[in-house]
Design an enzyme around this catalytic site. Structure first.
Site, PDB file in Angstrom:
ATOM      1  N   HIS A   4      30.576  14.445  63.779  1.00 41.23           N
ATOM      2  CA  HIS A   4      31.886  13.955  64.201  1.00 41.23           C
ATOM      3  C   HIS A   4      32.358  12.787  63.348  1.00 41.23           C
ATOM      4  CE1 HIS A   4      34.462  11.687  67.261  1.00 41.23           C
ATOM      5  NE2 HIS A   4      35.093  12.831  67.070  1.00 41.23           N
ATOM      6  N   HIS A  42      41.320   9.185  61.406  1.00 40.21           N
ATOM      7  CA  HIS A  42      41.547   9.656  62.769  1.00 40.21           C
ATOM      8  C   HIS A  42      42.879   9.193  63.332  1.00 40.21           C
ATOM      9  CE1 HIS A  42      41.305   9.517  67.190  1.00 40.21           C
ATOM     10  NE2 HIS A  42      40.645  10.655  67.055  1.00 40.21           N
TER      11      HIS A  42
END
Length: 309
Positions: free
Chosen positions: A48, A90
């Site tokens: 991740h 992100h």
């Protein structure tokens, strides 16, 4: 009589040919994604934002660490600069993970490249701090693909696609340029995910052979219907909800529709075990090394159970 038999045989052969052709056509329609490694009988370990539990997220060192820890996929969240370049980040803002401020869409790539994307991590996690993290740069999608090449697997998300017109076209162009898709539009090492169904549908329209994953973010206990799952199956190969809001029944429904189930973000051993017991076909974790340990224990236990039966 012989003439009738010949006619009958010819009709039967014709019918068989038509049936086979129809079957092949149906297989082609439903199997556009069959070339993807997601269909292998393997539980996938998605690093991740890289191995972001150990290194600054979405930086080359984080991606390298994810590979070293035997993560199956490098996850890349995409934002788009003012001059139309795709970068790994992100948030829509650069504030949290760099020493800069402002929206990615308002900054050129040159301006983004001046930012420090690593020092924040050293300050927030002094126990994991490394001198080499200071001054790290925000990588472009091209830089990541060039660095890790065609042997790596990539799990790419179109973040906030509504903010970035043309994001999907640019993504597919980059994938083609770096030969992540073949001449027929197929890929063996790329998955594209998004919370935006519209973005996924756009990618699907541009290239129906690319395997897609529909993300979900549930605020309350997750529920999903057979109708929703059948609709998702028309364009995607799997779903990815936030793990904290799902249960075993949710996973069962997803798997009953032959869709992959990749929840995020699963960092605790107990949750990893639970996800596996429920039937997850992979998961996102900041600690790919830990998940590999849990996965190894799970497989050993499962094999032990098979022996005793």
């Amino acid at each position: 009589m012989k003439t009738n038999l010949k006619k009958f045989g010819f009709c039967m052969m014709s019918a068989a040919f038509i049936l086979q052709a129809t079957s092949m056509g149906a297989s082609a329609a439903n199997g556009n994604h069959s070339n993807s490694s997601i269909h292998e009988k393997k539980i996938v370990n998605v690093a991740h934002r890289g191995a972001s539990g150990y290194a600054p997220e979405h930086t080359i060192p984080a991606y390298q660490m994810g590979e070293q820890m035997k993560g199956d996929y490098i996850e890349i969240d995409l934002q788009m600069t003012k001059d139309g370049r795709l970068v790994a980040m992100h948030d829509e803002k650069v504030d949290r993970t760099t020493n800069g401020t402002g929206l990615v869409k308002d900054l050129t790539l040159a301006e983004i490249k001046k930012l420090d994307a690593g020092t924040w991590f050293n300050e927030k996690y002094p126990q994991l701090a490394k001198e080499g993290y200071e001054g790290l740069k925000v990588p472009t999608l091209e830089e990541v693909l060039k660095k890790f090449g065609k042997k790596a697997n990539y799990y790419i998300e179109t973040k906030s696609p509504g903010v970035y017109p043309g994001m999907e076209e640019e993504l597919l162009q980059v994938l083609e340029e770096y030969k992540m898709v073949d001449s027929k539009g197929r890929t063996k090492n790329v998955l594209i995910q998004s919370f935006s169904k519209e973005s996924l549908m756009k990618v699907h329209d541009l290239n129906p052979r690319l395997p897609l994953v529909q993300l979900f973010s549930y605020k309350n206990q997750a529920t999903i219907s057979d109708e929703e799952l059948e609709s998702i199956k028309e364009y995607a190969v799997g779903v990815g909800p936030n793990f904290s809001k799902v249960d075993g029944q949710y996973v069962k429904m997803v798997r009953n529709h032959d869709l992959q189930f990749h929840p995020y973000t699963v960092n605790e051993r107990a949750d990893m075990k639970k996800a596996l017991e429920w039937g997850a076909t992979g998961l996102f974790t900041n600690y790919p090394d830990v998940f590999n340990e849990v996965l190894s224990e799970y497989k050993h236990k499962d094999n032990g159970n098979k022996v005793t039966k």
